[in-house]
Design a protein around this motif. Structure first.
Motif, PDB file in Angstrom:
ATOM      1  N   VAL A   1       0.802  -1.185   0.057  1.00 42.25           N
ATOM      2  CA  VAL A   1      -0.044  -0.151  -0.125  1.00 42.25           C
ATOM      3  C   VAL A   1       0.907   1.238   0.158  1.00 42.25           C
ATOM      4  O   VAL A   1       0.844   2.202  -0.963  1.00 42.25           O
ATOM      5  CB  VAL A   1      -1.023  -0.017   1.300  1.00 42.25           C
ATOM      6  N   VAL A   2       1.977   1.349   0.773  1.00 40.10           N
ATOM      7  CA  VAL A   2       2.875   2.434   0.873  1.00 40.10           C
ATOM      8  C   VAL A   2       3.357   2.699  -0.589  1.00 40.10           C
ATOM      9  O   VAL A   2       3.454   3.731  -0.842  1.00 40.10           O
ATOM     10  CB  VAL A   2       3.826   2.171   1.734  1.00 40.10           C
ATOM     11  N   ALA A   3       3.949   1.452  -1.123  1.00 41.64           N
ATOM     12  CA  ALA A   3       4.627   1.550  -2.439  1.00 41.64           C
ATOM     13  C   ALA A   3       3.633   2.061  -3.477  1.00 41.64           C
ATOM     14  O   ALA A   3       3.924   3.011  -4.490  1.00 41.64           O
ATOM     15  CB  ALA A   3       5.090   0.301  -2.881  1.00 41.64           C
TER      16      ALA A   3
ATOM     17  N   GLY B   1       6.405  -7.516  -4.370  1.00 39.37           N
ATOM     18  CA  GLY B   1       5.833  -8.758  -4.571  1.00 39.37           C
ATOM     19  C   GLY B   1       7.022  -9.916  -4.231  1.00 39.37           C
ATOM     20  O   GLY B   1       6.998 -11.035  -3.610  1.00 39.37           O
ATOM     21  N   ALA B   2       8.317  -9.297  -4.856  1.00 35.34           N
ATOM     22  CA  ALA B   2       9.495 -10.610  -4.962  1.00 35.34           C
ATOM     23  C   ALA B   2       9.886 -10.563  -3.490  1.00 35.34           C
ATOM     24  O   ALA B   2      10.229 -11.741  -2.873  1.00 35.34           O
ATOM     25  CB  ALA B   2      10.387  -9.829  -5.608  1.00 35.34           C
ATOM     26  N   VAL B   3       9.920  -9.546  -2.562  1.00 39.72           N
ATOM     27  CA  VAL B   3      10.449  -9.685  -1.321  1.00 39.72           C
ATOM     28  C   VAL B   3       9.336 -10.266  -0.321  1.00 39.72           C
ATOM     29  O   VAL B   3       9.581 -11.023   0.295  1.00 39.72           O
ATOM     30  CB  VAL B   3      10.699  -8.328  -0.642  1.00 39.72           C
ATOM     31  N   SER B   4       8.231  -9.965  -0.701  1.00 40.46           N
ATOM     32  CA  SER B   4       6.915 -10.698   0.019  1.00 40.46           C
ATOM     33  C   SER B   4       7.027 -12.133  -0.001  1.00 40.46           C
ATOM     34  O   SER B   4       6.780 -12.947   0.812  1.00 40.46           O
ATOM     35  CB  SER B   4       5.558  -9.957  -0.534  1.00 40.46           C
TER      36      SER B   4
ATOM     37  N   VAL C   1      -1.264  -7.160  -7.329  1.00 37.53           N
ATOM     38  CA  VAL C   1      -2.640  -6.788  -7.023  1.00 37.53           C
ATOM     39  C   VAL C   1      -2.615  -5.735  -6.038  1.00 37.53           C
ATOM     40  O   VAL C   1      -3.234  -4.664  -6.263  1.00 37.53           O
ATOM     41  CB  VAL C   1      -3.651  -8.042  -6.747  1.00 37.53           C
ATOM     42  N   ALA C   2      -2.152  -5.724  -5.109  1.00 36.24           N
ATOM     43  CA  ALA C   2      -2.200  -4.746  -4.005  1.00 36.24           C
ATOM     44  C   ALA C   2      -1.363  -3.510  -4.161  1.00 36.24           C
ATOM     45  O   ALA C   2      -1.995  -2.362  -4.189  1.00 36.24           O
ATOM     46  CB  ALA C   2      -1.300  -5.417  -2.642  1.00 36.24           C
ATOM     47  N   VAL C   3      -0.158  -3.531  -4.818  1.00 37.29           N
ATOM     48  CA  VAL C   3       0.553  -2.396  -5.169  1.00 37.29           C
ATOM     49  C   VAL C   3      -0.165  -1.430  -6.383  1.00 37.29           C
ATOM     50  O   VAL C   3      -0.687  -0.216  -6.242  1.00 37.29           O
ATOM     51  CB  VAL C   3       2.004  -2.504  -5.721  1.00 37.29           C
ATOM     52  N   LEU C   4      -0.400  -2.262  -7.355  1.00 38.95           N
ATOM     53  CA  LEU C   4      -1.202  -1.786  -8.559  1.00 38.95           C
ATOM     54  C   LEU C   4      -2.558  -1.265  -8.261  1.00 38.95           C
ATOM     55  O   LEU C   4      -3.156  -0.191  -8.687  1.00 38.95           O
ATOM     56  CB  LEU C   4      -1.275  -2.662  -9.898  1.00 38.95           C
ATOM     57  N   GLY C   5      -3.300  -2.167  -7.577  1.00 39.24           N
ATOM     58  CA  GLY C   5      -4.723  -1.775  -7.055  1.00 39.24           C
ATOM     59  C   GLY C   5      -4.745  -0.586  -6.165  1.00 39.24           C
ATOM     60  O   GLY C   5      -5.469   0.316  -6.507  1.00 39.24           O
TER      61      GLY C   5
END
Length: 293
Positions: free
Chosen positions: A23-25, A182-185, A157-161
């Motif tokens: 969300v921050v990103a 996404g990679a680090v997650s 999904v989370a970042v682009l959303g």
């Protein structure tokens, strides 16, 4: 009966960076190129954060329930599991999961009504993905697809959303942020499953780590940790401030140390928490760098 403290532990608060970082990103990507801090919808950003946090706590409780009733957690090395430890009934943990999913769904519905109706479909897919990770007759988390799901849901999904609902657009800047987060997650799940290779193999949970084996899983972890730094280099084409994100390398290196030195079992647990901190740190620095330009 589980205590309030045990319920909090069961929610796995150490995984919260996986919800907050995207969300921050996403907000940082939305701010890039806008006319000041007023160029995005902040109330939507707050709702997006609630959705992300509710979903990750929900999936944690759902995993606790599903793994517990299957007996996968009977000999678990990692964090407290409510069902597996016999501290809470399976029904109560399942109910907690769906309460969290319900909170996320309501907030997501508000975002969909205010932004685009098709976000309802995205939300439904996210909830289904959260439940069937370890739930249902054929959970995909038991077939080695967990890391892919994390990359998609808590990265793309989370970042682009978040970028879309707050600014009505997605772009390559947002995509680079999504790939990095996404990679680090995903790497958090990789090291978690690396730790659990012996118990998962015994219980029949065929994670990606079980498929790859110890050595190749450690290599995969290193590649995923390096990905956000590569995305920082890519983001430098959008703003030279993005190179400041390389300052998070020491934290990423610290997260890699237990994996690099061959730690096993409980010795890998510190890497999980440090990786989460590194992910959040990279997201914050990235967001600030993008917001400045």
């Amino acid at each position: 009966m589980a205590t309030a403290s045990q319920w909090i532990q069961g929610a796995r608060p150490r995984t919260l960076p996986n919800a907050v970082a995207p969300v921050v990103a996403g907000v940082g990507a939305a701010l890039h190129g806008t006319s000041g801090w007023g160029g995005i919808s902040w109330w939507k950003a707050v709702l997006a954060l609630v959705v992300a946090v509710a979903f990750i706590i929900g999936v944690n409780f759902a995993n606790d329930y599903s793994d517990g009733v299957r007996g996968t957690d009977d000999d678990r090395v990692g964090p407290l599991r409510l069902v597996g430890a016999g501290l809470a009934s399976p029904g109560s943990v399942k109910a907690a999961a769906f309460i969290c999913f319900g909170i996320g769904a309501v907030c997501g519905l508000v975002l969909a009504i205010a932004t685009a109706w098709w976000l309802v479909v995205v939300g439904a897919v996210c909830i289904a993905g959260a439940w069937f990770y370890t739930g249902g007759k054929r959970p995909y988390g038991y077939a080695g697809w967990g890391e892919v799901a994390v990359f998609v849901f808590f990265g793309l999904v989370a970042v682009l959303g978040t970028q879309f609902v707050t600014s009505d657009r997605v772009d390559l800047v947002g995509l680079a942020c999504a790939v990095g987060v996404g990679a680090v997650s995903s790497s958090v799940l990789v090291v978690n499953n690396l730790r659990d290779i012996p118990t998962d193999t015994e219980s029949g949970k065929i994670t990606l780590a079980v498929r790859l084996g110890d050595a190749r899983t450690r290599t995969l972890f290193a590649v995923l940790l390096l990905t956000p730094l590569m995305m920082s280099a890519a983001l430098a084409f959008a703003t030279p401030w993005a190179l400041v994100e390389l300052l998070t390398f020491p934290l990423l290196w610290q997260a890699y140390k237990p994996v690099r030195t061959g730690a096993q079992g409980p010795g890998l647990i510190p890497s999980i928490g440090t990786t989460g901190k590194a992910m959040l740190g990279w997201a914050v620095v990235t967001a600030v760098a993008l917001a400045l330009t």
